[in-house]
Design a protein around this motif. Structure first.
Motif, short mmCIF file in Angstrom:
data_model
loop_
_atom_site.label_atom_id
_atom_site.label_comp_id
_atom_site.label_asym_id
_atom_site.label_seq_id
_atom_site.Cartn_x
_atom_site.Cartn_y
_atom_site.Cartn_z
N ALA A 90 -14.30 -10.51 -14.11
CA ALA A 90 -12.65 -9.66 -14.81
C ALA A 90 -12.08 -11.41 -15.75
CB ALA A 90 -11.93 -9.15 -13.83
N SER A 91 -11.72 -10.68 -16.74
CA SER A 91 -10.60 -11.97 -17.02
C SER A 91 -9.32 -11.21 -16.22
CB SER A 91 -10.16 -11.21 -18.67
OG SER A 91 -8.72 -10.27 -18.70
N LEU A 92 -8.30 -12.35 -16.30
CA LEU A 92 -7.05 -12.35 -15.24
C LEU A 92 -5.94 -11.58 -16.28
CD1 LEU A 92 -5.19 -13.95 -13.79
CD2 LEU A 92 -4.22 -15.38 -15.22
N ASP A 93 -6.44 -11.23 -17.10
CA ASP A 93 -5.48 -10.05 -17.99
C ASP A 93 -6.09 -9.04 -17.25
OD1 ASP A 93 -4.26 -11.00 -19.98
OD2 ASP A 93 -5.61 -10.87 -21.19
N ARG A 94 -7.39 -8.74 -17.12
CA ARG A 94 -8.26 -7.55 -15.76
C ARG A 94 -7.64 -7.47 -14.75
NH1 ARG A 94 -14.08 -5.27 -15.99
NH2 ARG A 94 -14.37 -3.85 -13.65
N ILE A 95 -7.36 -8.47 -13.66
CA ILE A 95 -7.58 -8.07 -12.79
C ILE A 95 -5.71 -8.14 -12.18
CG2 ILE A 95 -6.39 -10.31 -10.63
CD1 ILE A 95 -9.42 -11.35 -11.60
N VAL A 96 -5.02 -8.51 -13.06
CA VAL A 96 -3.34 -8.24 -13.15
C VAL A 96 -3.08 -7.08 -13.47
CG1 VAL A 96 -1.40 -8.26 -14.58
CG2 VAL A 96 -2.28 -10.43 -14.14
N ASP A 97 -3.95 -6.34 -14.27
CA ASP A 97 -3.73 -4.79 -14.40
C ASP A 97 -4.71 -4.31 -13.44
OD1 ASP A 97 -3.86 -2.21 -16.24
OD2 ASP A 97 -5.64 -2.47 -15.88
N PHE A 130 2.22 -6.22 11.46
CA PHE A 130 3.28 -6.17 11.19
C PHE A 130 2.97 -4.02 11.17
CE2 PHE A 130 3.42 -9.32 8.87
CZ PHE A 130 5.53 -9.57 8.21
N VAL A 131 2.50 -3.55 11.49
CA VAL A 131 1.78 -2.49 11.42
C VAL A 131 2.85 -2.30 13.48
CG1 VAL A 131 0.35 -0.21 12.87
CG2 VAL A 131 -0.15 -2.06 11.13
N ALA A 132 2.84 -2.89 14.66
CA ALA A 132 4.01 -2.86 15.51
C ALA A 132 4.89 -3.15 14.90
CB ALA A 132 2.70 -4.38 16.28
N ALA A 133 5.71 -4.08 14.07
CA ALA A 133 7.02 -4.34 13.87
C ALA A 133 7.65 -2.69 13.01
CB ALA A 133 7.26 -4.49 12.69
N GLY A 134 6.90 -1.38 12.65
CA GLY A 134 7.13 -0.08 12.29
C GLY A 134 6.14 -0.81 11.02
N ALA A 135 5.63 -1.02 9.91
CA ALA A 135 5.40 -1.19 9.27
C ALA A 135 4.07 -0.85 9.08
CB ALA A 135 6.16 -2.88 7.94
N CYS A 136 3.78 0.31 7.56
CA CYS A 136 2.36 0.11 6.82
C CYS A 136 2.04 -0.87 6.22
CB CYS A 136 2.36 1.29 5.93
SG CYS A 136 1.31 1.77 5.36
N VAL A 137 0.39 -1.02 6.17
CA VAL A 137 0.42 -2.40 5.53
C VAL A 137 -1.16 -1.65 4.32
CG1 VAL A 137 -1.09 -4.47 5.48
CG2 VAL A 137 0.46 -4.14 7.30
N VAL A 138 -1.26 -2.63 3.14
CA VAL A 138 -1.99 -2.15 2.61
C VAL A 138 -2.07 -3.78 2.19
CG1 VAL A 138 -2.38 -0.82 0.13
CG2 VAL A 138 -0.85 0.14 1.83
N SER A 139 -4.44 -4.14 1.78
CA SER A 139 -4.41 -4.98 1.94
C SER A 139 -5.39 -5.23 0.32
CB SER A 139 -5.42 -5.46 2.14
OG SER A 139 -6.39 -6.75 2.04
N VAL A 140 -4.94 -5.13 -0.78
CA VAL A 140 -5.64 -4.96 -2.00
C VAL A 140 -6.64 -5.70 -2.50
CG1 VAL A 140 -4.92 -4.95 -4.60
CG2 VAL A 140 -3.33 -4.01 -3.34
N ASN A 141 -7.79 -5.49 -3.23
CA ASN A 141 -9.01 -6.10 -3.39
C ASN A 141 -8.91 -5.61 -4.99
OD1 ASN A 141 -11.65 -7.09 -2.71
ND2 ASN A 141 -12.34 -5.55 -3.64
N TYR A 142 -9.80 -6.00 -5.41
CA TYR A 142 -9.22 -6.74 -7.26
C TYR A 142 -10.59 -7.08 -8.07
CZ TYR A 142 -7.54 -11.29 -6.14
OH TYR A 142 -6.84 -12.12 -6.15
N THR A 143 -11.60 -6.88 -8.64
CA THR A 143 -12.31 -7.84 -9.65
C THR A 143 -12.32 -8.75 -9.59
OG1 THR A 143 -13.22 -5.38 -10.99
CG2 THR A 143 -14.45 -7.27 -11.80
N LEU A 144 -13.76 -9.50 -9.25
CA LEU A 144 -12.78 -11.95 -9.58
C LEU A 144 -13.45 -11.49 -10.57
CD1 LEU A 144 -14.01 -11.64 -5.70
CD2 LEU A 144 -12.12 -11.80 -6.53
N ALA A 145 -12.86 -13.27 -11.12
CA ALA A 145 -13.62 -14.17 -12.16
C ALA A 145 -15.03 -14.94 -11.67
CB ALA A 145 -12.74 -15.02 -12.40
N PRO A 146 -15.81 -14.71 -13.29
CA PRO A 146 -15.39 -14.93 -14.56
C PRO A 146 -15.94 -13.24 -14.75
CG PRO A 146 -17.50 -15.53 -14.31
CD PRO A 146 -16.88 -15.85 -12.75
#
Length: 274
Positions: free
Chosen positions: A102-109, A84-100
Motif C-alpha cells: 500500500a502507498s502512504l496515500d492509501r494507508i492514510v485513507d 484504559f478500560v479500567a479507567a472507563g475508556a473504550c479502546v480501539v486498535s486500528v490495523n491497516y495495509t502495510l507498505a510496500p
C-alpha cells in the motif's frame, strides 16, 4: 546531517526485537482478560480493528500502531487496553495495509475510514463518538497526526475536527526529508506525496488537548519533529504539551508507558477527561 542515521530508529535500540515481541505478548495478555472483538471497516482483510468495550458513554482511545508503515499489526497494539478500560475508556486498535503493498496515500485513507467507522459504530460498544482521542506511536504517531489535521473530514461525513484530542508518540510530522533516506526503499515517496502526507503542512485544529512524547535515547531528528509539531499545534491554539522523557526510554518501549502509571499515561487520561 546523516539522514539515514537520524531516521533509523532501530539502530538506537539494541533490544528492539525483544520489545517488539512484547507488543504481541502484552496484547495477547490483554485479550485474555478483557472483552474484545475484531471488526471490519473496509473490504480487504487488513482493514480491521480490535474493539475493547467499556461502559456506556465512555470516551474512546483510538490507537494506531507503528512499524515504519511496513510492519506490525493491531494484534501488536493492545498493551494499553487494560489500563484504559479500567479507567472507563473504550479502546480501539486500528490495523491497516502495510507498505510496500500500500502507498502512504492509501494507508492514510484507510485510517481515515477507520475513524469514520468509529464515529458511526462505537456507540454499539459503549463509546461516545464525540469523545474520540486518537493516539499512535512512530508511524502510528504520524497517522494519528493525519487524523488530527484538517481538510479531509467532510468527504467522509465527519465533523472537523473529527477527534477531541490526541497523543502522539515519536511521530514524524514533516515527511519531506524521507525521500532522501533508506525508508524510501519501501515507501516510494516523491516530494508531492511527502508534502501532502505531512501533518505539519496541513491545517491544524485549535482548542484541542494534544499530548506528545519521545524516548530519551531517540535521535535528534525524532525529537526535533515532535518539538516542532508541538510548537505548530500551540500556534494553532491547541494545548500541546511534550511529556518529559522517562530516563532510558527508547523509540519502542515508550508504547508501554501509555498503559502504565507515569507521566504519559496520566497526561493522556487528563486529555481524555478520565
Amino acid at each position: 546531517m546523516d539522514l539515514d542515521r537520524e531516521y533509523n530508529a532501530r539502530a538506537t535500540t539494541p533490544e528492539v526485537e525483544e520489545i517488539i515481541a512484547a507488543y504481541r505478548a502484552r496484547t495477547d495478555a490483554a485479550k485474555a482478560v478483557l472483552r474484545w472483538s475484531a471488526q471490519s471497516y473496509g473490504p480487504t482483510e487488513p482493514e480491521r480493528l480490535d474493539v475493547y468495550p467499556a461502559g456506556e458513554g465512555a470516551p474512546v482511545l483510538v490507537f494506531i500502531h507503528g512499524g515504519y508503515w511496513r510492519a506490525l499489526d493491531s494484534a501488536d497494539a493492545g498493551s494499553m487496553a487494560p489500563a484504559f478500560v479500567a479507567a472507563g475508556a473504550c479502546v480501539v486498535s486500528v490495523n491497516y495495509t502495510l507498505a510496500p503493498a500500500a502507498s502512504l496515500d492509501r494507508i492514510v485513507d484507510e485510517c481515515r475510514r477507520a475513524l469514520a467507522w468509529v464515529h458511526a459504530n462505537i456507540a454499539r460498544f459503549g463509546g461516545d463518538p464525540s469523545r474520540v482521542h486518537v493516539a499512535g506511536s512512530s508511524a502510528g504517531g504520524h497517522l494519528a497526526g493525519m487524523l488530527l489535521a484538517g481538510g479531509w473530514q467532510a468527504a467522509l461525513g465527519l465533523p472537523e475536527p473529527a477527534v477531541a484530542g490526541a497523543t502522539l508518540l515519536s511521530g514524524l510530522f514533516d515527511l519531506r526529508p524521507l525521500p532522501a533516506t533508506h525508508i524510501n526503499a519501501w515507501m516510494s515517496l516523491d516530494d508531492a506525496s511527502a508534502a501532502r502526507n505531512s501533518p505539519a503542512l496541513l491545517p491544524l485544529p485549535g482548542g484541542l488537548p494534544v499530548v506528545l512524547a519521545y524516548g530519551e535515547t531517540e535521535t535528534g531528528e525524532f525529537k526535533r519533529q515532535t518539538e516542532d509539531f508541538a510548537r505548530s499545534l500551540r500556534e494553532a491554539g491547541c494545548a500541546a504539551d511534550v511529556v518529559p522523557p522517562r530516563p532510558r526510554s527508547n523509540h519502542f518501549d515508550i508504547v508501554f508507558d501509555l498503559g502504565e502509571p507515569g507521566a504519559l499515561h496520566e497526561a493522556t487520561r487528563r486529555a481524555m477527561g478520565l
